[in-house]
Design a protein around this motif. Sequence first.
Motif, short mmCIF file in Angstrom:
data_model
loop_
_atom_site.label_atom_id
_atom_site.label_comp_id
_atom_site.label_asym_id
_atom_site.label_seq_id
_atom_site.Cartn_x
_atom_site.Cartn_y
_atom_site.Cartn_z
N ALA A 347 7.84 -6.78 1.04
CA ALA A 347 7.54 -6.15 2.33
C ALA A 347 6.09 -5.71 2.41
O ALA A 347 5.47 -5.78 3.47
CB ALA A 347 8.47 -4.95 2.54
N ARG A 348 5.51 -5.26 1.29
CA ARG A 348 4.11 -4.87 1.29
C ARG A 348 3.20 -6.06 1.61
O ARG A 348 2.12 -5.90 2.20
CB ARG A 348 3.73 -4.28 -0.06
N GLY A 350 4.07 -8.28 3.71
CA GLY A 350 4.34 -8.64 5.10
C GLY A 350 5.45 -9.63 5.31
O GLY A 350 5.73 -10.02 6.45
N PRO A 354 8.59 -3.69 7.67
CA PRO A 354 7.94 -2.52 7.03
C PRO A 354 8.91 -1.53 6.42
O PRO A 354 8.55 -0.80 5.49
CB PRO A 354 7.16 -1.87 8.18
N LYS A 358 8.73 1.33 2.40
CA LYS A 358 8.66 2.79 2.46
C LYS A 358 8.91 3.42 1.09
O LYS A 358 9.74 2.94 0.32
CB LYS A 358 9.69 3.33 3.46
N HIS A 471 4.16 -12.57 9.99
CA HIS A 471 3.74 -11.20 9.68
C HIS A 471 3.07 -11.06 8.32
O HIS A 471 2.73 -9.95 7.92
CB HIS A 471 4.95 -10.26 9.74
N THR A 473 0.60 -10.52 5.50
CA THR A 473 -0.68 -9.81 5.53
C THR A 473 -1.85 -10.75 5.21
O THR A 473 -3.00 -10.42 5.53
CB THR A 473 -0.68 -8.65 4.52
N ARG A 480 -0.22 -3.07 4.43
CA ARG A 480 0.82 -2.06 4.62
C ARG A 480 0.73 -1.02 3.51
O ARG A 480 0.72 -1.34 2.34
CB ARG A 480 2.19 -2.72 4.61
#
Length: 482
Positions: A347-348, A350, A354, A358, A471, A473, A480
Amino acid sequence: MIDQLFAIRGVDVQNQENANSGLKRVLGPWALTALGIGSIIGTGIFVLTGQAAAEHAGPAIVLSFLLAGCICGFSALCYAEFSSMIPVAGSAYSYAYATMGELAAWFIGWNLVLEYGISISAVAVSWSSYFLSFMQHFGLSLPAQLANSPIVFADGHLSLTGAWFNLPAVLVVLLLTWVCYVGIREAAWLNNLIVALKVGVVLLVIVVGWHFVNPANWHPFIPPRSGTHYGWAGVFRGASVIFFAYVGFDAVTTASMEAKNPTRDMPFGIVLSLIICTLLYIAMSAVLTGMENYTRLGTDAPVVTALLHHPQLAWLRIVVEVGAIAGLGSVMLVMIVSQARIFFITARDGLLPPIFAKIHPRYRTPHLNTLITGAATALIGGLFPLDILGDLMSMGTIMGFMAVCVGILILRRTRPDLPRPFRVPWAPVTCTVGVLSTLGLLLTMGVRNWLLLGGWTAIGLLIYFSYGFRHSTLRTGITRQP
């Protein structure tokens, strides 16, 4: 678009992002070794040893474990070099991103989800069998509807058993999810305690059980081939079945961002945990097949089955059940930790929404990932039997190991200048043998396994092209933060 699919997230970029992960660095070399042992020693010893012997290899399951351990050894050396260069939580996913590009990284990462996620569910089913056996000592039991999987694979197709779900499997996953939610230090402390207990139990069974070995049970050592069973083909098939029992050493790499000195301690933990566990696997499989005829070990609790053949060892049955309950629990604990961190790093980058990146403001853990992992794997463990889960997970494990061996070869050519605190000895030979041996195990898999993997891959590609590609990065340029 084709170029974008093979875009690389460089080693330097990943290491810079690693420095700002937001996770606590609390794990030393022995804690990392214990994480590896905690993950490896579990289903392989307490369940798969007997099942693989009964179904495939006979007493030659010893050779299957040795073969699988050697194959894993080639991959372990490659993991060790990567972890010293790129100490990030993504394991083979991050290594593929640095060498083969984004699409390959997603494919490997998606297989890691399969590897770790299904492992949790498969081990939960094993844990349930030992827990229910332990309850019988106190005259306690659960209704059949709450103690079995509602789905079974028999005669080439899925069918219903009449059960509702496997309640103990669901509850243990949810309990361990809470432990992982509150912190890596707490999870590591609990794992260290359990590792000491279960290694002690395994050594006790080996030492005591050796006196009850009947050498006649080892003959023929490699049973003659019968259809798709036994013979040398059975030895290799047995190695592929038990392969996922060795998954723990690569789970160590997912804790890189929480290691105090990852470039030094990660190779130490990876290699040492694999050596220790391979020796224990070989010794345990030799004792079990010597204590009881291999044809009667194909149960969910083969260690107990072997002990029941010797009434004077009734006391040891209780010790084994306690060790198995604790030991299988530590496997699930490490796998939950690993799975949550794979989601986090993906997820970091992308490739996932997001929410998966967390970090809890107090516990400094990827808390939402942990909850998602626990809920999903508890559901799967409550519904599906061990044989389907074990075969599916082995496929994901082998794919990841193969990718890491290939990645080392690529990076030795493209980035020979990178500092390598640990180097794979004779890399061209070691990595090539690693690739060919894992490929050989893949070729022993049945059609059902390939169909399951194909379906899983199709789902992964759908997610990637509908979300991850747009998405990433690498393309958005937006980093993120946890």
